[in-house]
Write an enzyme that holds these catalytic residues in place. Structure first.
Site: not given
Length: 118
Positions: A9, A77
């Site tokens: 991330h 994501h």
């Protein structure tokens, strides 16, 4: 040449990003095949970006690039952002094989890994 790109991330907290770099270095040191290069990337808040890491692998003449989402669960994501980036690269570089690997939560042996840490 082949590449493994570990995509996390990214964080404003440097020590969090450093953990990813440390894992990447350990994996790089464990890979005995000199034809496999290991890179790391972040989706947000830190560099290198996935764009930068994939371009670096391409610049190193990697013809097969595997992307490992360093995420526990399949959130936005994993389901959208990373595949979208890969799709862009597939269009730009049709002669390169891009493979999205399973995220951590779908990796074989995750249950045993968790239990071994009890």
């Amino acid at each position: 040449m082949e590449a493994l790109v570990i995509v996390a991330h990214g964080s404003k907290v440097k020590s969090s990003n450093d953990e990813i770099v440390d894992i990447m270095i350990k994996i790089k040191n464990s890979v005995k095949d000199e034809k496999i290069l290991v890179f790391h990337a972040f989706l947000e808040l830190s560099d290198p970006s996935i764009f930068m890491a994939l371009n670096q692998a391409i610049a190193e003449n990697c013809k097969r690039i595997k992307i490992f989402p360093y995420f526990l669960a399949a959130g936005k994501h994993v389901q959208e952002d990373i595949p979208c980036e890969i799709k862009k690269f597939k269009k730009l570089y049709p002669d390169i094989e891009f493979t999205l690997l399973p995220h951590i939560g779908k990796c074989t042996g995750i249950e045993e890994m968790i239990i071994s840490n009890l």
